[in-house]
Scaffold this motif. Structure first.
Motif, PDB file in Angstrom:
ATOM      1  N   LYS A  43       0.833  -1.207   0.000  1.00  0.00           N
ATOM      2  CA  LYS A  43       0.000   0.000   0.000  1.00  0.00           C
ATOM      3  C   LYS A  43       0.866   1.255   0.000  1.00  0.00           C
ATOM      4  CE  LYS A  43      -4.408  -1.247   0.156  1.00  0.00           C
ATOM      5  NZ  LYS A  43      -5.421  -0.715  -0.806  1.00  0.00           N
ATOM      6  N   VAL A  44       1.915   1.241   0.829  1.00  0.00           N
ATOM      7  CA  VAL A  44       2.823   2.392   0.900  1.00  0.00           C
ATOM      8  C   VAL A  44       3.499   2.601  -0.456  1.00  0.00           C
ATOM      9  CG1 VAL A  44       4.955   3.283   1.935  1.00  0.00           C
ATOM     10  CG2 VAL A  44       3.214   2.241   3.388  1.00  0.00           C
ATOM     11  N   ILE A  45       3.967   1.527  -1.064  1.00  0.00           N
ATOM     12  CA  ILE A  45       4.627   1.614  -2.373  1.00  0.00           C
ATOM     13  C   ILE A  45       3.651   2.136  -3.431  1.00  0.00           C
ATOM     14  CG2 ILE A  45       5.576   0.210  -4.247  1.00  0.00           C
ATOM     15  CD1 ILE A  45       6.975  -1.465  -2.089  1.00  0.00           C
ATOM     16  N   TYR A  46       2.397   1.659  -3.365  1.00  0.00           N
ATOM     17  CA  TYR A  46       1.386   2.134  -4.327  1.00  0.00           C
ATOM     18  C   TYR A  46       1.144   3.636  -4.157  1.00  0.00           C
ATOM     19  CZ  TYR A  46      -3.036   2.935  -6.650  1.00  0.00           C
ATOM     20  OH  TYR A  46      -4.018   3.460  -7.456  1.00  0.00           O
ATOM     21  N   LEU A  47       1.054   4.093  -2.913  1.00  0.00           N
ATOM     22  CA  LEU A  47       0.822   5.523  -2.657  1.00  0.00           C
ATOM     23  C   LEU A  47       1.991   6.369  -3.153  1.00  0.00           C
ATOM     24  CD1 LEU A  47      -0.737   5.369   0.930  1.00  0.00           C
ATOM     25  CD2 LEU A  47      -1.914   6.014  -1.180  1.00  0.00           C
ATOM     26  N   ILE A  48       3.208   5.829  -3.059  1.00  0.00           N
ATOM     27  CA  ILE A  48       4.384   6.568  -3.543  1.00  0.00           C
ATOM     28  C   ILE A  48       4.399   6.602  -5.074  1.00  0.00           C
ATOM     29  CG2 ILE A  48       6.906   6.546  -3.684  1.00  0.00           C
ATOM     30  CD1 ILE A  48       6.888   5.401  -0.809  1.00  0.00           C
ATOM     31  N   THR A  49       4.183   5.446  -5.701  1.00  0.00           N
ATOM     32  CA  THR A  49       4.195   5.389  -7.176  1.00  0.00           C
ATOM     33  C   THR A  49       3.035   6.183  -7.782  1.00  0.00           C
ATOM     34  OG1 THR A  49       3.011   3.271  -7.080  1.00  0.00           O
ATOM     35  CG2 THR A  49       5.402   3.182  -7.326  1.00  0.00           C
ATOM     36  N   SER A  50       1.908   6.245  -7.055  1.00  0.00           N
ATOM     37  CA  SER A  50       0.748   7.023  -7.532  1.00  0.00           C
ATOM     38  C   SER A  50       0.857   8.496  -7.169  1.00  0.00           C
ATOM     39  CB  SER A  50      -0.548   6.449  -6.948  1.00  0.00           C
ATOM     40  OG  SER A  50      -0.713   5.107  -7.319  1.00  0.00           O
ATOM     41  N   LYS A  51       1.967   8.847  -6.479  1.00  0.00           N
ATOM     42  CA  LYS A  51       2.299  10.238  -6.134  1.00  0.00           C
ATOM     43  C   LYS A  51       1.408  10.837  -5.062  1.00  0.00           C
ATOM     44  CE  LYS A  51       4.384  11.140 -10.657  1.00  0.00           C
ATOM     45  NZ  LYS A  51       4.464  12.021 -11.822  1.00  0.00           N
ATOM     46  N   TYR A  52       0.740   9.994  -4.279  1.00  0.00           N
ATOM     47  CA  TYR A  52      -0.008  10.504  -3.121  1.00  0.00           C
ATOM     48  C   TYR A  52       0.951  10.844  -1.982  1.00  0.00           C
ATOM     49  CZ  TYR A  52      -4.376   9.065  -5.304  1.00  0.00           C
ATOM     50  OH  TYR A  52      -5.437   8.937  -6.164  1.00  0.00           O
ATOM     51  N   LEU A  53       2.112  10.222  -1.997  1.00  0.00           N
ATOM     52  CA  LEU A  53       3.168  10.544  -1.039  1.00  0.00           C
ATOM     53  C   LEU A  53       4.359  11.086  -1.817  1.00  0.00           C
ATOM     54  CD1 LEU A  53       3.151   7.439   1.369  1.00  0.00           C
ATOM     55  CD2 LEU A  53       1.708   9.476   1.436  1.00  0.00           C
ATOM     56  N   THR A  54       5.065  12.007  -1.203  1.00  0.00           N
ATOM     57  CA  THR A  54       6.244  12.589  -1.848  1.00  0.00           C
ATOM     58  C   THR A  54       7.367  12.707  -0.834  1.00  0.00           C
ATOM     59  OG1 THR A  54       7.000  14.442  -3.201  1.00  0.00           O
ATOM     60  CG2 THR A  54       5.553  14.987  -1.369  1.00  0.00           C
ATOM     61  N   ARG A  55       8.586  12.668  -1.333  1.00  0.00           N
ATOM     62  CA  ARG A  55       9.730  12.705  -0.426  1.00  0.00           C
ATOM     63  C   ARG A  55       9.954  14.102   0.144  1.00  0.00           C
ATOM     64  NH1 ARG A  55      15.860  10.366  -1.509  1.00  0.00           N
ATOM     65  NH2 ARG A  55      16.709  11.046   0.486  1.00  0.00           N
ATOM     66  N   VAL A  56      10.335  14.163   1.406  1.00  0.00           N
ATOM     67  CA  VAL A  56      10.617  15.423   2.081  1.00  0.00           C
ATOM     68  C   VAL A  56      12.000  15.917   1.662  1.00  0.00           C
ATOM     69  CG1 VAL A  56      10.960  16.526   4.335  1.00  0.00           C
ATOM     70  CG2 VAL A  56       9.168  14.791   4.041  1.00  0.00           C
ATOM     71  N   PRO A  57      12.143  17.210   1.322  1.00  0.00           N
ATOM     72  CA  PRO A  57      13.467  17.744   0.972  1.00  0.00           C
ATOM     73  C   PRO A  57      14.458  17.593   2.129  1.00  0.00           C
ATOM     74  CG  PRO A  57      11.734  19.277   0.346  1.00  0.00           C
ATOM     75  CD  PRO A  57      11.080  18.210   1.162  1.00  0.00           C
ATOM     76  N   TYR A  58      15.732  17.440   1.778  1.00  0.00           N
ATOM     77  CA  TYR A  58      16.765  17.244   2.793  1.00  0.00           C
ATOM     78  C   TYR A  58      17.904  18.233   2.541  1.00  0.00           C
ATOM     79  CZ  TYR A  58      18.566  14.538  -1.135  1.00  0.00           C
ATOM     80  OH  TYR A  58      18.965  14.140  -2.380  1.00  0.00           O
ATOM     81  N   ALA A  59      18.778  18.391   3.540  1.00  0.00           N
ATOM     82  CA  ALA A  59      19.889  19.348   3.432  1.00  0.00           C
ATOM     83  C   ALA A  59      20.913  18.847   2.418  1.00  0.00           C
ATOM     84  CB  ALA A  59      20.540  19.536   4.797  1.00  0.00           C
ATOM     85  N   THR A  60      21.275  19.730   1.507  1.00  0.00           N
ATOM     86  CA  THR A  60      22.247  19.359   0.469  1.00  0.00           C
ATOM     87  C   THR A  60      23.606  20.019   0.689  1.00  0.00           C
ATOM     88  OG1 THR A  60      21.406  21.179  -0.892  1.00  0.00           O
ATOM     89  CG2 THR A  60      20.440  18.994  -1.260  1.00  0.00           C
ATOM     90  N   ASP A  61      23.753  20.747   1.786  1.00  0.00           N
ATOM     91  CA  ASP A  61      25.041  21.382   2.087  1.00  0.00           C
ATOM     92  C   ASP A  61      25.227  21.442   3.592  1.00  0.00           C
ATOM     93  OD1 ASP A  61      23.630  23.716   3.086  1.00  0.00           O
ATOM     94  OD2 ASP A  61      23.282  24.253   0.993  1.00  0.00           O
ATOM     95  N   GLU A  62      26.371  21.916   4.020  1.00  0.00           N
ATOM     96  CA  GLU A  62      26.673  22.005   5.447  1.00  0.00           C
ATOM     97  C   GLU A  62      26.751  23.449   5.921  1.00  0.00           C
ATOM     98  OE1 GLU A  62      30.191  19.763   6.202  1.00  0.00           O
ATOM     99  OE2 GLU A  62      29.290  17.842   5.627  1.00  0.00           O
ATOM    100  N   ASN A  63      26.031  24.326   5.266  1.00  0.00           N
ATOM    101  CA  ASN A  63      26.000  25.732   5.653  1.00  0.00           C
ATOM    102  C   ASN A  63      25.252  25.903   6.980  1.00  0.00           C
ATOM    103  OD1 ASN A  63      27.318  26.466   3.299  1.00  0.00           O
ATOM    104  ND2 ASN A  63      25.405  26.713   2.168  1.00  0.00           N
ATOM    105  N   PRO A  64      25.491  27.003   7.691  1.00  0.00           N
ATOM    106  CA  PRO A  64      24.747  27.253   8.942  1.00  0.00           C
ATOM    107  C   PRO A  64      23.233  27.245   8.729  1.00  0.00           C
ATOM    108  CG  PRO A  64      26.594  28.772   8.748  1.00  0.00           C
ATOM    109  CD  PRO A  64      26.510  28.033   7.448  1.00  0.00           C
ATOM    110  N   VAL A  65      22.785  27.761   7.577  1.00  0.00           N
ATOM    111  CA  VAL A  65      21.365  27.678   7.198  1.00  0.00           C
ATOM    112  C   VAL A  65      21.282  26.767   5.974  1.00  0.00           C
ATOM    113  CG1 VAL A  65      19.301  28.943   6.544  1.00  0.00           C
ATOM    114  CG2 VAL A  65      20.979  30.019   8.041  1.00  0.00           C
TER     115      VAL A  65
END
Length: 503
Positions: A145-167
């Motif tokens: 069910k979780v995989i179906y919701l992801i492939t059907s785009k009902y769930l989306t990945r949360v953005p993550y930090a791509t650098d080590e800056n203070p912000v």
């Protein structure tokens, strides 16, 4: 943004997160984007409370941040549209339950409650909940069910930090938005026995993709409009066109790419729907010839291809909505004048009374009343005379739909705030009785868990007197009605915002 809009946002934050978070959110609403120390100065709250409030708002995606000119300091911005989506959460759950099943509803509910979670933890939590129900569901079924919701785009990945800056800058690659996580059933079983077992997807978090639900809600509106105008079979055909549209068209496109009619017929053959197949061409012809122009022929090939005009379909619904509002706010004669002006780009006042077949005095009164309420606009044209005489002015009425839609949107916010205020008033006036009922329910629950007899429980319930029971029943009815009104207003808000989004 209007004052009433800000009050609605403040109420929602206060109702769901408490007064401290509401104070921080209201400050951000007022000043758009601010760093931490400015928020402290403006709210006069302890720094620890402000940080905690911002963490909560960021967790639920209601606040975003980015570095200001000084790369070491973050500016925080409140996403007011996402705050308003909180009152739509019951609709997301209802849609998930109806279209995707009970387990999917639980998955969406857990994410709405927590903001975000890893897929493995989500599977385990839902499995724990389903184990308490009568219908047993395995870990692998919930994983699917979780995989179906992801492939059907009902769930989306949360953005993550791509650098080590203070912000840090939070980003996610396009290909990662719906890429499948590693959910290992053996690890899940091991984790149940030993909670120290680490998940392979421990750093990948998922959240609800509201945009995907909004696509379904838009489609439901259009299908419901077709069903209401014609019948259920016509709605089924239009629904199939919408589903096939997604294969070849962006979901929020104004107009879809051509969808072959033969493709829809093949689906009906596979479904063995002989009744629809027998009258398919007639039903399709009915939709095509309708004045809403939702579907139009795109080519002359065998069987033909058809395009879906989504923007025009939503615009047609907006016209109907505003006509209904005019009828209820004024009367049927005013609605007749509104429809007449809608059919003409510009029209003179004298022609309104002639073509609407309404007495001149009444037609003039209603026209200017609609103008005063911002449903109509006036264009004045000066015509120079051929000699040196005075100029002559012509007054023309017209409708600017986008401006009317924004005005109705503001009316919705005002009505929404009134329902909130009424609910708060009811609870405040009857606070003593409501608190007493909660205390009695708590006592009864405690005694029931200790195995109290029915007589003892009846004695506890008798602490609420018959007059108090009547008051509680009245409060329940009023609150239930206000909740219904709130959801209905949100339906109108969704339609208006969808139209304004298409622009």
């Amino acid at each position: 943004m209007s004052v009433i809009y800000g009050r609605v946002v403040s109420y929602i934050l206060s109702e769901y997160f408490g007064p401290v978070v509401e104070k921080v959110g209201t400050y951000l609403f007022k000043f758009k984007s601010s760093p931490l120390l400015y928020i402290k100065r403006g709210t006069d709250l302890p720094l620890s409370k402000i940080k905690e409030s911002l963490c909560i708002l960021i967790k639920y995606g209601l606040v975003t941040f980015k570095p200001n000119k000084n790369e070491n300091i973050a500016n925080y911005t409140l996403d007011t549209e996402k705050v308003l989506l909180i009152i739509r959460y019951p609709k997301y759950l209802n849609l998930a339950k109806k279209q995707l099943g009970d387990e999917s509803e639980m998955i969406i509910e857990e994410l709405l409650q927590r903001g975000y979670w890893t897929a493995s933890e989500l599977v385990l939590k839902v499995f724990e909940r389903t184990s308490k129900t009568e219908v047993a569901v395995s870990l692998s079924q919930i994983k699917d069910k979780v995989i179906y919701l992801i492939t059907s785009k009902y769930l989306t990945r949360v953005p993550y930090a791509t650098d080590e800056n203070p912000v840090p800058r939070l980003q996610v690659k396009l290909e990662e938005l719906h890429s499948l996580p590693n959910i290992d059933i053996k690890v899940l079983v091991a984790h149940q026995a030993n909670s120290t077992e680490e998940f392979p997807d421990k750093d990948i978090y998922w959240t609800v993709n509201f945009d995907r639900f909004h696509q379904d809600m838009r489609d439901q509106l259009l299908v419901a409009a077709v069903v209401q105008k014609f019948d259920a079979m016509t709605g089924d055909i239009f629904s199939l066109f919408l589903k096939q549209m997604y294969i070849r068209t962006e979901p929020w496109a104004d107009v879809s790419n051509p969808v072959p009619a033969l493709e829809i017929k093949d689906i009906l053959k596979r479904q063995n729907n002989q009744q629809l197949l027998a009258f398919f061409d007639q039903y399709l012809n009915i939709i095509e010839q309708d004045n809403s122009k939702l579907i139009r022929k795109a080519g002359e090939a065998s069987g033909g291809s058809y395009q879906i005009y989504l923007k025009e379909g939503v615009t047609h619904l907006i016209w109907e909505l505003i006509e209904q509002i005019v009828t209820e706010k004024f009367d049927t004669k005013a609605a007749r004048i509104f429809r007449l002006i809608k059919s003409k780009p510009y029209i003179e006042p004298d022609l309104i009374q002639q073509q609407a077949m309404i007495p001149a005095k009444e037609a003039k009164r209603l026209s200017y009343q609609l103008y005063e309420e911002n449903f109509l606009r006036i264009q004045e044209i000066r015509k120079m005379s051929s000699n040196s005489g005075p100029t002559k002015n012509f007054t023309l009425f017209y409708i600017q739909l986008e401006q009317v839609a924004r005005m109705v949107l503001e009316m919705c916010y005002k009505t929404l705030f009134n329902t909130f205020t009424r609910r708060v008033h009811e609870k405040f006036v009857n606070k003593r009785i409501i608190d007493k009922k909660q205390r009695v329910d708590t006592i009864a629950m405690g005694m029931r868990s200790q195995g109290a007899s029915q007589e003892q429980l009846a004695d506890i319930e008798e602490m609420i007197t018959p007059p108090e029971k009547e008051i509680l029943e009245r409060i329940e009815k009023v609150v239930k009605k206000l909740n219904t009104v709130e959801l209905e207003i949100d339906d109108t808000l969704f339609l208006l915002k969808t139209y304004l989004m298409y622009g």
